[in-house]
Design an enzyme around this catalytic site. Sequence first.
Site, PDB file in Angstrom:
ATOM      1  N   ASN A   1       0.765  -1.011  -0.208  1.00  0.00           N
ATOM      2  CA  ASN A   1      -0.180   0.104   0.028  1.00  0.00           C
ATOM      3  C   ASN A   1       0.840   1.170  -0.045  1.00  0.00           C
ATOM      4  OD1 ASN A   1       0.540   0.668   2.698  1.00  0.00           O
ATOM      5  ND2 ASN A   1      -0.664  -1.095   3.410  1.00  0.00           N
TER       6      ASN A   1
ATOM      7  N   ASP B   1       1.399  -8.657   1.206  1.00  0.00           N
ATOM      8  CA  ASP B   1       2.292  -7.727   1.941  1.00  0.00           C
ATOM      9  C   ASP B   1       2.593  -8.288   3.324  1.00  0.00           C
ATOM     10  OD1 ASP B   1       3.763  -5.398   2.891  1.00  0.00           O
ATOM     11  OD2 ASP B   1       1.908  -3.974   2.379  1.00  0.00           O
TER      12      ASP B   1
HETATM   13  P1  ADP Z   1      -3.938  -6.002  -3.226  1.00  0.00           P
HETATM   14  O1  ADP Z   1      -4.306  -5.573  -2.028  1.00  0.00           O
HETATM   15  O2  ADP Z   1      -2.883  -5.632  -4.195  1.00  0.00           O
HETATM   16  O3  ADP Z   1      -5.096  -6.738  -3.725  1.00  0.00           O
HETATM   17  P2  ADP Z   1      -3.530  -8.788  -1.678  1.00  0.00           P
HETATM   18  O4  ADP Z   1      -2.348  -9.195  -1.026  1.00  0.00           O
HETATM   19  O5  ADP Z   1      -4.689  -8.610  -1.187  1.00  0.00           O
HETATM   20  O6  ADP Z   1      -3.176  -7.566  -2.659  1.00  0.00           O
HETATM   21  O7  ADP Z   1      -3.843  -9.776  -3.115  1.00  0.00           O
HETATM   22  C1  ADP Z   1      -2.793 -10.030  -4.055  1.00  0.00           C
HETATM   23  C2  ADP Z   1      -2.949 -11.404  -4.513  1.00  0.00           C
HETATM   24  O8  ADP Z   1      -1.913 -11.725  -3.801  1.00  0.00           O
HETATM   25  C3  ADP Z   1      -4.162 -12.090  -4.481  1.00  0.00           C
HETATM   26  O9  ADP Z   1      -4.381 -13.022  -5.489  1.00  0.00           O
HETATM   27  C4  ADP Z   1      -3.783 -13.052  -3.148  1.00  0.00           C
HETATM   28  O10 ADP Z   1      -4.545 -14.270  -3.108  1.00  0.00           O
HETATM   29  C5  ADP Z   1      -2.422 -13.172  -3.490  1.00  0.00           C
HETATM   30  N1  ADP Z   1      -1.413 -13.703  -2.130  1.00  0.00           N
HETATM   31  C6  ADP Z   1      -1.800 -13.634  -0.949  1.00  0.00           C
HETATM   32  N2  ADP Z   1      -0.553 -14.141  -0.397  1.00  0.00           N
HETATM   33  C7  ADP Z   1       0.254 -14.509  -1.250  1.00  0.00           C
HETATM   34  C8  ADP Z   1       1.520 -15.066  -1.030  1.00  0.00           C
HETATM   35  N3  ADP Z   1       2.200 -15.525  -0.102  1.00  0.00           N
HETATM   36  N4  ADP Z   1       2.059 -15.515  -2.404  1.00  0.00           N
HETATM   37  C9  ADP Z   1       1.556 -14.925  -3.617  1.00  0.00           C
HETATM   38  N5  ADP Z   1       0.539 -14.597  -3.553  1.00  0.00           N
HETATM   39  C10 ADP Z   1      -0.300 -14.239  -2.548  1.00  0.00           C
END
Ligand code: ADP
Length: 172
Positions: free
Chosen positions: A24, A34
């Site tokens: 963010n 994140d």
């Molecule tokens: P944003 O706020 O940009 O939408 P998110 O973290 O909520 O970011 O989600 C972005 C993508 O990352 C989603 O598809 C989520 O399922 C995925 N995600 C969450 N944890 C991991 C991880 N450890 N490795 C790869 N992708 C992940």
Amino acid sequence: MMRLELVRGDITKQCADAIVNAANTSLLGGGGVDGAIHRAAGPKLLEECQDLGGCPTGEAKLTRGYNLPAKFVIHTPGPIWRGGASHEDELLASCYTSCLSLAVENGCKTVAFPSISTGVYHFPLDRAAAIAVGAIWSFLETDGTLERVRIVCFDDTTLAAYNKALSAVGRG
Ligand code: ADP
């Protein structure tokens, strides 16, 4: 040989010169990918991020990877989906291009991305996948230094959307 590949997995486990964090604008940590990256990297990552002064949406900043297998983390705040008329498409493409430029500037040969903005930021998945694949593909067409760019999809639905986008761009 295809320099862009898709895998299902956890980005914190990726052996790449740089992994990308869907951050963010504060760069001070959050949930989703994140949170996972900060947990795996350890507290020194947050310390370095605290000195960066945040990052505008669509841009990118680089830190070390600390306890991660990756040497660097490239932090990019994706756009929050607001219905599509707030430059979301351009901002999302800019995330991918900014990260790849920063990776090349720092000598990276391999970069791994998560699916930026398709989690809590609610960017429509198929649309995001087409933009991501298109932006990475265009970058690779003009860059001769990157050896491998990997999109790491956390679940099958995400992987299916990116597969569809990649076969569309691969057909031209
Ligand atoms: P944003 O706020 O940009 O939408 P998110 O973290 O909520 O970011 O989600 C972005 C993508 O990352 C989603 O598809 C989520 O399922 C995925 N995600 C969450 N944890 C991991 C991880 N450890 N490795 C790869 N992708 C992940």
